[in-house]
Structures are given as structure tokens and as C-alpha cells.
Design an enzyme around this catalytic site. Sequence first.
Site, mmCIF file in Angstrom:
data_model
loop_
_atom_site.group_PDB
_atom_site.id
_atom_site.type_symbol
_atom_site.label_atom_id
_atom_site.label_comp_id
_atom_site.label_asym_id
_atom_site.label_seq_id
_atom_site.Cartn_x
_atom_site.Cartn_y
_atom_site.Cartn_z
ATOM 1 N N HIS A 243 1.566 13.732 -19.394
ATOM 2 C CA HIS A 243 1.804 12.587 -18.509
ATOM 3 C C HIS A 243 3.130 11.894 -18.701
ATOM 4 O O HIS A 243 3.426 10.938 -17.987
ATOM 5 C CB HIS A 243 0.690 11.549 -18.675
ATOM 6 C CG HIS A 243 -0.571 11.922 -17.969
ATOM 7 N ND1 HIS A 243 -0.783 11.653 -16.644
ATOM 8 C CD2 HIS A 243 -1.672 12.581 -18.396
ATOM 9 C CE1 HIS A 243 -1.969 12.108 -16.287
ATOM 10 N NE2 HIS A 243 -2.528 12.687 -17.342
ATOM 11 N N LYS B 175 2.749 -3.050 -11.353
ATOM 12 C CA LYS B 175 2.544 -1.905 -12.243
ATOM 13 C C LYS B 175 2.655 -2.435 -13.664
ATOM 14 O O LYS B 175 3.021 -3.592 -13.866
ATOM 15 C CB LYS B 175 3.592 -0.818 -11.989
ATOM 16 C CG LYS B 175 5.038 -1.334 -11.916
ATOM 17 C CD LYS B 175 6.041 -0.233 -11.590
ATOM 18 C CE LYS B 175 6.015 0.208 -10.159
ATOM 19 N NZ LYS B 175 5.739 1.642 -10.013
ATOM 20 N N ARG B 176 2.322 -1.598 -14.671
ATOM 21 C CA ARG B 176 2.514 -2.049 -16.037
ATOM 22 C C ARG B 176 3.964 -2.461 -16.261
ATOM 23 O O ARG B 176 4.881 -1.911 -15.633
ATOM 24 C CB ARG B 176 2.146 -0.925 -17.015
ATOM 25 C CG ARG B 176 0.660 -0.734 -17.161
ATOM 26 C CD ARG B 176 -0.031 -1.975 -17.656
ATOM 27 N NE ARG B 176 0.310 -2.233 -19.034
ATOM 28 C CZ ARG B 176 -0.528 -2.064 -20.060
ATOM 29 N NH1 ARG B 176 -1.763 -1.660 -19.845
ATOM 30 N NH2 ARG B 176 -0.138 -2.328 -21.291
ATOM 31 N N LYS C 20 10.334 1.144 -16.124
ATOM 32 C CA LYS C 20 9.956 0.854 -14.739
ATOM 33 C C LYS C 20 10.917 -0.143 -14.087
ATOM 34 O O LYS C 20 10.909 -0.335 -12.881
ATOM 35 C CB LYS C 20 8.516 0.349 -14.677
ATOM 36 C CG LYS C 20 7.482 1.435 -15.037
ATOM 37 C CD LYS C 20 6.067 0.875 -14.949
ATOM 38 C CE LYS C 20 4.985 1.870 -15.339
ATOM 39 N NZ LYS C 20 4.650 2.825 -14.254
ATOM 40 N N THR D 162 1.519 6.607 -9.111
ATOM 41 C CA THR D 162 0.477 6.727 -8.089
ATOM 42 C C THR D 162 0.439 5.451 -7.249
ATOM 43 O O THR D 162 -0.045 5.475 -6.122
ATOM 44 C CB THR D 162 -0.910 6.958 -8.723
ATOM 45 O OG1 THR D 162 -1.101 5.995 -9.772
ATOM 46 C CG2 THR D 162 -1.034 8.359 -9.278
ATOM 47 N N LYS E 123 -0.392 4.777 -3.031
ATOM 48 C CA LYS E 123 -1.305 3.789 -2.416
ATOM 49 C C LYS E 123 -0.554 2.954 -1.390
ATOM 50 O O LYS E 123 -1.059 2.677 -0.295
ATOM 51 C CB LYS E 123 -1.891 2.867 -3.482
ATOM 52 C CG LYS E 123 -2.686 3.557 -4.562
ATOM 53 C CD LYS E 123 -2.935 2.617 -5.748
ATOM 54 C CE LYS E 123 -3.282 3.396 -6.996
ATOM 55 N NZ LYS E 123 -3.187 2.552 -8.211
HETATM 56 C C1 LIG Z 1 -2.351 2.586 -9.241
HETATM 57 C C2 LIG Z 1 -2.447 1.667 -10.380
HETATM 58 C C3 LIG Z 1 -1.557 1.786 -11.451
HETATM 59 C C4 LIG Z 1 -0.434 2.796 -11.483
HETATM 60 O O1 LIG Z 1 0.703 2.244 -10.856
HETATM 61 P P1 LIG Z 1 2.164 2.897 -11.017
HETATM 62 O O2 LIG Z 1 2.982 2.110 -10.050
HETATM 63 O O3 LIG Z 1 2.039 4.319 -10.614
HETATM 64 O O4 LIG Z 1 2.566 2.713 -12.416
HETATM 65 C C5 LIG Z 1 -1.688 0.908 -12.506
HETATM 66 N N1 LIG Z 1 -2.642 -0.037 -12.517
HETATM 67 C C6 LIG Z 1 -3.510 -0.194 -11.492
HETATM 68 C C7 LIG Z 1 -4.528 -1.276 -11.565
HETATM 69 C C8 LIG Z 1 -3.444 0.653 -10.390
HETATM 70 O O5 LIG Z 1 -4.324 0.493 -9.387
#
Ligand SMILES: *Cc1c(COP(=O)(O)O)cnc(C)c1O
Length: 839
Positions: free
Chosen positions: A384, A575-576, A581, A683, A687
Amino acid sequence: MEKRKELILPYKTLKQSKPVSTLTELPPLGMSAKDIGEEYRRYFSDTLGRDKHCRLLHYSYNALALVLRDRLLERWKKTRYAYHESKCKCTYYLSMEYLPGRTLSNAMVNLGIVDEVSHGMQELGYVLEEVSEAEHDAGLGNGGLGRLAACFLDSCATLQLPVVGYGIRYEYGMFRQCIENGEQVEEPDRWLRYGNPWELERPEYMCRVHFGGRTEFYRGEDGRLFARWVNTQDVLATPYDIAIPGYRNGTVNTLRLWSSSATDEFNLGEFNAGSYPESVAAKSAAEYITMVLYPNDVSENGKVLRLKQQYFLASASLQDVLRHWVRLYGYDFSEFAEKNCFQMNDTHPAIATAELMRLLMDEYRMEWDEAWDITHNVMAYTNHTLLSEALEKWPVRMFRELLPRLLDIIYEINARFISEVARRWPGDIERQMRMSIIGDGNEPYARMAHLAIVCSFSVNGVAALHTKLLTEGLFRDFYELWPEKFNNKTNGVTPRRWLGWANPALSSLITEKIGNGWITDLPQLHLLKNYVNDKEFCLRWREIKMHNKKRLAALIKQGCGIVVDAFALYDVQVKRFHEYKRQLLNILHVVHLYDRVKRGDDANWTPRLILFGGKAASGYFMAKTIIKLINNVAEVINADPKMHEYLKVVFLPNYSVTAMEIIAPGTDLSEQISTAGKEASGTGNMKFMMNGAITIGTLDGANIEIRKEVGDENLFFFGLTAEEVFQLRKNYNPDAIIHTDEDLLRVMQLLTSGHFNQFEYKIFDSIIHSLTSPNDPWMTIADFRSYVNAQKKVAEAYRDQNKWTRMSILNTACSGKFSSDRTIEEYNNEIWKMSPVPV
Ligand SMILES: *Cc1c(COP(=O)(O)O)cnc(C)c1O
């Protein structure tokens, strides 16, 4: 044969009796609004013992959960029977994290009874949305990796694939994030405090996991030499099952989560000597194992307890699978490798490779070669991340103390592996050292990624660029040895949750135009392209976005009290928090916009809401400082009346799956701005795209594949490529860049002058220092200019609402590839090779 049986008898605390067969077949349960309403009443008053005076929605939620669970249980049992009877191949997904979000909504959607439940509850005077709000998110994961596991389970059940998820039932999930004085404050998440109606405890499948002790060798009756692990401290693992329904297809798969507890064998000596507390202390030590989720995303901190958790998951899950095998097939393992597969979600469960060797040899009395033949044909590993801080390395010393028998096995695997390398590249000692599972130094350590690769028949990355970088860089030596092991599986997300459930208004419009086939065949969204010139359709698309932005505005109001205008451009990064990032790049742009308004450069302005959300690992100082900076900048901007019609900055606390269900549909612009080469896939980007947000992004992870689907003219790309980042590293000079860019210089001056930390002396020095360091791995300054230019184009495009709407429709229309159904079909066709089992 009899002898073997004795050795592997599962730990028994419960007497088993044969079920009465005539009682196991019941008529199917009603699914109409009326049936559901009646059942609800019965659970609410007869099972939970509440009456009309009870005003706590918690009990309404619980009663409704039980109604739905009953309907799942029926299908669950039928699915199990179907799998048994067909003696099909099964895959086991091993993951330390699952981030499923709310289960009630998922159950209603996949049973196909959202309307029935809604009406049934309405008749009783409830609003379904309010009752759903009483459910606490299951936060058993950090971020992308855990959410991926949850999307995958949904797709496996929807594709009717026999897949069992194995994980840990953490007592405390991901911490709840509060913001106080602009800083992140962590609060424990005791999500099980009020019980969990969705789980089914299964003490009959309890098993024992060993720690400590030492290895002992002995001769069997046949004169063969065997090893056994003795003087161990044992912990019990109890499974709790959660139903994973497929989308309207009768399949219900299983997520099995392990919980640790002490064995019943109190230390009798101590007990009799009057040391009752000491003897009970062993109990709490055992219970610590599954007490809390480590809140680190893409980084490891080498704690003993974490290794215990990993081994606990691996051992309990493998014992469970082997027990099941023996029940179905007896002690004949000749077909085991054809009928089983284990997919490891990162290296966290990689110790499962050595554990399977141990169980097959020590418990099932196989020779090394026979056990190895099985192990390296059933294990598959998903990588990952390329970030070095995420690569797990456990000190050999720790292994020796905690898992001595597994260390023996790892050494033996390594010795055989190194001789294979030596045969292939005679005399290349350097290469042997690079590839060894055991790394040498002052403190020898085990490299879990190497163990996973050596013991697996498949190694995959999670986006095309990521897999390419893996085979060319990090795992190059292994790729040269075994090119056939390596493959790509670009991530995806489930359209049921992320479009169907999260965006009901848009889903209805889509279904009205192209039918509902897209729910299980997302590429059908392509048909929406026929409507981009349909004025009425575009108008409705835009109205729905507006409606969803108002929902998001309400969430913001509720979450932090700030009122935002729905007409602004909603520019979102959730995101985290991690330096790679680059939330920092985003906030530098915000400061630049602020500076522009201040100096009167505000012609043709597009008003913006810039929304941030996400948690920082509790020990990650830099990430926490970035959160503080964002909050301080927000404070200054939002408090300045002159800024109101131009800019608003919001940090929404406690980002979660449930929050994302509101955020993604209400977003105009999706920020995916990681340093190229650092984000494996992402991911969140998918979304947002499904919900018609437009991406501003770097050429990183799955962004590249998003661009390929939607076309360069329908998103905003900027910045260095992974290759350019790599090249520039050698002579990167951020100071020189700052001094040739007037706008950037002004931004840096605002930061260094303390404009955003007037009474908090020097608190952002670490940020300024890292931005201006020639060694900054994230190269934020290098991408500032192209990012600002891309943002200018965004602002222009947004002012042309017809053009923007067209782009938005095309993003949704081209998001078909990013369904996790496609990802899982690829896993199944190329790695697992199972047939769907209709129920
Ligand atoms: C989709 C999702 C992530 C992943 O987000 P990235 O932008 O790909 O890092 C992290 N936390 C939650 C709650 C999510 O729904």
C-alpha cells in the site's frame, strides 16, 4: 490419525449438542413496511423493554437494527450452506483495519428495503434519518486502507464470491478528534459501550494463541523430528461475526473479528499464596491485546503490543480456517492450496506466512517441503505504500522473546531463499544482503515486506503508477527474480455506499435517465454523456449539487458553528493529515488568496469555501502543527469582515466515513495534491469523482487513471511528475524559488512575520523550516506556482456555470472504472480464481 486429532482439538468451553433439524427451517421474514413496523414494535417493547415514554433514539435504532439483523441472519445461513455444499474455493481477506461506517444504512440498501423501512418507521412517527443518526460509526481503521477493506467486502458479497474478512474487534476504535484553541485533541472512542446489535459472538469457535516460551524438539513414534512450542503464555481469541450482505442478491458473507481474553487457568500457586490480584493481572494483560487500534496511518512505531496484535490476528484466523478445513475434508491437505487463498492487506498480517508453516508442521505434522508447497501457493500480498517510514521492521530480539518458534521458521525460510538468490546470481553478496528477510546492523531486524514477497505467489500494487514504481524501485530485486508474481490492482470504492446511499437525489436522476443497472455495473454511467447538452438535465444536475451543498453547509454549521454560503465554490480537502498529502500546499494557496484580497487584486473573483478535515496520528508533531496553522489562518480570515464575500476557511472536526457521505456529494472541487510518487492510489479522489466533483491534482496514484478516463479538459492537473520530483531532489533550492516568485514571497513573509500567530511566538517555525529546507522530501515550494495557476483556471471555469456543470456530469459519467466491483473482479480473475456461488 487418532493421534493427530488429539493434537489439534480446539479449545472447548461449551458443550456442543446437535441442533434439532426441524427447527432450523423457518418461513422467510416479511419485508413490507407493515411487517417491519410490527417487528419493530415487538423488539422495542418486548425485547428492549421500552415504552412510549422512552425518548432516547438509541433504543429505536437498536430495535430497528434487530429487525434488519433477523433478515440478514436467514440469508447468512443459506449462504453458508451454499458454500459448504458446493465445496467451493474460499478467499480470506486478512486486514488489521476495517472502516465500514454505519451498518444500518448498509443493511437497508443491500436488502433493498430503504423505502419500506422509511415508510414503516414513518407510520410509527419516526424519521428514519434521525433514527440512523443514533448509530456510532465503527471506526476500526485509520483511513484509506481500512475503508478499502470495507468496500472490498461489499463488492465480494455483491459478486457472490466466497470471501471471509478477518480482523480485530478493537474495544476502542479510531479516536474522536476535537479542536480546542485550533489544536487537535484526542478523545477515546468506546464504540462498544452501549453494545453492538450487529455482532454475533461465537464462543464455540474460540481458539488459543501462544506467546513467549521456547522451542523444543522431540522424536515422534515414527522416528521423525518435530518441534513444539512450550512454556507459552496463552491468550484466548473469541470471534464476533458481522454480516456482510451483497446488493439485493441473497448472499451474506462474514466479517469475523477477534477479541482477546485470558484463559481460565488462573495461576493457582499465586492464588493460594494469597496473591489474588497478581493472578487476575494476567487477565488484563491478555485483554490489552485487542483493546485499542493504533492510530498511525502509513507509519509504524515498532511497539511490542502491535506485533502481538498482528500475530493474534494471523494465528486465530489461520487456526479457524484449518479447523474448518478438517471439518469438511478431514486431514487430507492435498487440495488445500487449490481451495484456499489468503489476501494480506499490507504487511500488517504478514506473520501469517510463517504461522501457516508452523501450524502445518507442528500441529498437522507435515514436512517442510509439503508445508512450503501449500504456504507459497495460498498467500498473496497487497502493498500500500512506498514511504520508507511505513515499511515494517521488527527487531529480531522482539521476535525471539515474543514468538521464538516463528523466528526459527523465518530464519529457515530466509536461508532457503538466500540460497535461491545465490544460485541465480552467484557471488552477488550485495544483492543477497539487500534482499534478505533479516536485515543486519547493530540491531538485526525482520523485514516484513520481504517475508511477504518471498512467501506469496502474488504481489500487487494499488494503482498503475504505484505498481510501476514498486517494480522499478523498492522491490526491483524481487521483480527481477520473480516478474510473474507482480501485478497491479487499481483500487476502487463501492458505488452502493458512495453514490447510491450518499447521494440519493443524484442517484434518482441518474436512474430516471439510464435505468438502475449502474448500481452493479458502474461503467453504464457512460450513458450520461448523452445528456450533457440537454438543458433541462443540466439544470437539474446543478440544482441537486446546490441541494447537496446545503446539506454540507448544515453539517459544517453543526460541526463547528460556521455559516457558509451555498453559492461559493466548495473547495475540499479531507483525508488523513500527512506531509506527503500536502495540506500545507493548500493552505499556502489560501494565504495567497487572502493576500490578493488584502492588496485589492480582486477583479472577477470567485467566492470560495475552503474546507479541511482529517485526523493526525497522535504522535505526529508536524501533522498536528499543520492542523493548528490551518485553524489559525481560518480564524484570521473568518474574523475579517472584508473577507466575507471572498473567502471562508473551515476545519471540520472528526472526519469519518459518515461525514464523507455528506461531504463528497456537496463538493465542487476535490483536492488530490500529494507529492507525485507518494500517494499509492487514493480512494477519496474516486468518491468525489463519482459525485460530480472536479479534481485538482498532481500526477500521482489513481489521479493519473482518473485523467485517462475523463480527459485532460475535465480536470486540473499541475505540478512535477514523479520522475521530475526524483530528478529535482539532487539540487532543490526552495529559497531561490521563493525569491523569484513575488506572490510566494509575500505568502512566506506573512508566515514568518507571525501574522497568523500573533500571541503564539514561533509556533510555526518548524513548518517554515521544513518548507524552506533543500531536503524537504515533499517539495511543496516547487509546486506552488503551478498550483496557483491551476487554481486560477478553476476559478475561471467555475464562473461559467454551464461549462462547470458539463464537466461535473462528465466526471460522474467517466467514473465507472473506479467501482470496487471492477477491482474485485480483477483480484478474482487474476489471483483468487474462484467461481461465484449463487445462493
Ligand atoms: C475514503 C476515505 C479515506 C481515504 O481518503 P484518501 O483521500 O484516499 O486518503 C480516509 N478516510 C475516510 C473516512 C474515507 O472515507
